[in-house]
Design an enzyme around this catalytic site. Structure first.
Site, PDB file in Angstrom:
ATOM      1  N   LYS A 112       0.816  -1.216   0.000  1.00 47.40           N
ATOM      2  CA  LYS A 112       0.000   0.000   0.000  1.00 47.40           C
ATOM      3  C   LYS A 112       0.846   1.261   0.000  1.00 47.40           C
ATOM      4  O   LYS A 112       0.451   2.275  -0.557  1.00 47.40           O
ATOM      5  CB  LYS A 112      -0.964   0.003   1.201  1.00 47.40           C
ATOM      6  CG  LYS A 112      -2.082  -1.009   1.049  1.00 47.40           C
ATOM      7  CD  LYS A 112      -3.273  -0.680   1.921  1.00 47.40           C
ATOM      8  CE  LYS A 112      -4.399  -1.692   1.665  1.00 47.40           C
ATOM      9  NZ  LYS A 112      -5.524  -1.535   2.585  1.00 47.40           N
ATOM     10  N   LYS A 195      -5.045 -10.689  -5.911  1.00 51.44           N
ATOM     11  CA  LYS A 195      -6.271 -11.020  -5.188  1.00 51.44           C
ATOM     12  C   LYS A 195      -7.399 -10.067  -5.572  1.00 51.44           C
ATOM     13  O   LYS A 195      -7.150  -8.912  -5.940  1.00 51.44           O
ATOM     14  CB  LYS A 195      -6.031 -11.037  -3.676  1.00 51.44           C
ATOM     15  CG  LYS A 195      -5.850  -9.693  -3.055  1.00 51.44           C
ATOM     16  CD  LYS A 195      -5.839  -9.752  -1.515  1.00 51.44           C
ATOM     17  CE  LYS A 195      -5.659  -8.328  -1.030  1.00 51.44           C
ATOM     18  NZ  LYS A 195      -5.656  -8.107   0.381  1.00 51.44           N
ATOM     19  N   LYS A 198     -11.020  -4.558  -3.025  1.00 49.28           N
ATOM     20  CA  LYS A 198     -11.890  -3.391  -3.098  1.00 49.28           C
ATOM     21  C   LYS A 198     -11.215  -2.234  -3.807  1.00 49.28           C
ATOM     22  O   LYS A 198     -11.874  -1.344  -4.307  1.00 49.28           O
ATOM     23  CB  LYS A 198     -12.244  -2.938  -1.676  1.00 49.28           C
ATOM     24  CG  LYS A 198     -13.181  -3.870  -0.940  1.00 49.28           C
ATOM     25  CD  LYS A 198     -13.288  -3.439   0.518  1.00 49.28           C
ATOM     26  CE  LYS A 198     -14.284  -4.291   1.264  1.00 49.28           C
ATOM     27  NZ  LYS A 198     -14.027  -4.316   2.708  1.00 49.28           N
TER      28      LYS A 198
END
Ligand code: AMP
Ligand code: TRP
Length: 333
Positions: A112, A195, A198
Site C-alpha cells: 500500500k 487477489k 476493493k
C-alpha cells in the site's frame, strides 16, 4: 471462553472475496460454541484518504450488508470500530511496545505504501497494531479471516506474547486464525495472480454482492481465461491461475468439492461453465442484495443495531482496557 472477533473495512462495497473468504464463515460460526463480535473498521479505512460523507454512508451500508449476509444481532455483537474508543486507546498502549522492525516486515504495508514510502501515513504503518488492539481489547481467542490477513494475525500473537512476557502474566490470549473454506483467497477476474480487492480500479476485476444478474453474467463472461478447455482433474489447474480461480469460486458457491465440479465440466469450453457460474452466483447473491435493499430502506433500524452493538462491545472492552492501564502503571484517581 472462546470469543471470536473479526473486522472488515468500509472502503467499498463488499465483494465475493470478502464473502467467501471471511463473512460466510462469520455467519456459520455464530452459535453456542463462540461469542461472536463483528466490526466495521472505519478507523482502519482512515489510513487512506476518505470522503467523510462517503465513509459514513459506506460504514452504514456495510453493516447492513453484514446483516443481509446473515450476521444476526441477536447472536452477534455488530458495531462500527469508532463507537468503541478503547480500540484506539489500546492501540497506543500496544504501539509503545511494538518494534518498528516488526511493522516494516508487513507485506500489506509495503504494497500500500508503494515506492514513496516516506509519503505513506503513520497510520498505514501502525495499521496492524490497531488490528491487534481490535482483537485483544476483547481478549479475542479466534479470528476468522481470509488468507491475506495471516501475517497480521501472526503479529497480533507476537504483540500479545511480548506484553505477557514483559509484565510476567498470562493476560492476553494467543489468538488463533480461522482461515476456513474452499475460497480463502479469491483472485481478480482480470488477473489470476492478484487477489480480488476493493481497491482495484477496474470493477470488472471483482464481483460485488450487489451486482445484478446482467452484471454478474457480463463480468464472468469477460473474466480472463486461457484458450484450453477445462481440465478433468485438479492437477490440471496448477499452472492456470484464472481457470483455478473460477473453478474455486464455483466450488465454494455450490458447496461442492473441486474434483466433483471438474468431473462435470472437464473437457468443456469456458463459455458454458461461465454461464452456469453466473446463474449460480445469481442464485446465491440475489437474496443478499434483496435483503440489503430492504434494510437500507430503513437506515434508522441499522443505526439502532449498531448503537446496541456498540454498547455491548464497550461493556466488554472498557474493563479489559482498564486492566491494561493498571498493569502498565497508568494512574487511576
Ligand atoms: P477487507 O476488505 O480488506 O477489510 O477484508 C475483509 C475480510 O475479507 C478479511 O478477512 C480478508 O482476509 C477477507 N478478504 C479480502 N479479500 C479477499 C479475497 N480476495 N479472498 C478471500 N478473502 C478476502
Ligand atoms: N485488516 C483487516 C483487513 O483488511 C480488517 C481488520 C481490522 C480485522 N481489524 C481486524 C480483521 C481484526 C480481523 C480482526 O481485512
Amino acid at each position: 471462553m472462546k470469543r471470536i472477533f473479526s473486522g472488515i473495512q468500509p472502503t467499498h462495497k463488499m465483494h465475493l472475496g470478502n464473502y467467501l473468504g471471511a463473512v460466510r464463515n462469520w455467519v456459520a460460526l455464530q452459535g453456542p460454541e463462540y461469542e461472536t463480535i463483528y466490526c466495521v473498521v472505519d478507523l482502519h479505512a482512515l489510513t487512506l484518504p476518505q470522503n467523510p460523507d462517503d465513509l459514513r454512508a459506506q460504514t452504514r451500508e456495510l453493516a447492513a450488508t453484514l446483516i443481509a449476509c446473515g450476521i444476526d444481532p441477536a447472536k452477534s455483537i455488530l458495531f462500527a470500530q469508532s463507537q468503541v474508543t478503547a480500540h484506539s486507546e489500546l492501540s497506543w498502549l500496544l504501539s509503545c511496545q511494538t518494534p518498528l522492525g516488526w511493522l516494516n516486515r508487513m507485506t500489506q504495508f509495503k504494497d500500500k505504501a508503494g515506492k514513496q514510502r516516506d509519503n505513506a501515513g503513520l497510520g498505514l504503518l501502525a495499521y496492524p497494531v490497531l488490528m491487534a488492539a481490535d482483537i485483544l481489547v476483547y481478549k479475542g481467542t479466534h479470528v476468522p479471516v481470509g488468507e491475506d490477513q495471516k501475517q497480521h494475525l501472526e503479529l497480533t500473537r507476537e504483540i500479545a506474547g511480548s506484553f505477557n512476557h514483559r509484565y510476567g502474566r498470562d493476560f492476553f490470549p494467543l489468538t488463533e486464525p480461522q482461515i476456513l473454506g474452499a475460497a480463502t483467497r479469491v483472485m481478480s477476474l482480470r488477473d489470476g495472480t492478484k487477489k480480488m480487492s476493493k481497491s482495484d480500479e477496474s470493477d470488472y476485476s471483482r464481483i460485488n454482492l450487489t451486482d445484478d444478474a446482467d452484471t454478474l453474467a457480463l463480468k464472468f463472461r469477460k473474466a480472463r481465461t486461457d484458450p484450453e478447455p477445462l481440465p478433468s482433474e485438479e492437477a490440471g489447474l496448477e499452472t492456470r491461475p484464472e481457470a483455478r480461480n473460477l473453478v474455486t469460486i464455483f466450488s465454494a458457491l455450490a458447496e461442492r468439492p473441486v474434483d466433483e465440479v471438474l468431473a462435470q465440466y472437464g473437457g468443456s469450453q469456458f463459455s458454458g461453465f461461465k454461464s452456469d457460474l453466473a446463474d449460480l452466483a445469481v442464485a446465491k447473491l440475489a437474496p443478499i442484495a434483496d435483503e440489503l435493499a430492504r434494510l437500507m430502506a430503513d437506515p434508522a433500524h441499522v443505526d439502532s443495531i449498531l448503537r446496541d452493538g456498540g454498547a455491548r462491545a464497550r461493556a466488554i472492552a472498557d474493563p479489559i482496557l482498564r486492566e491494561v492501564q493498571d498493569i502498565m502503571g497508568l494512574i487511576r484517581v
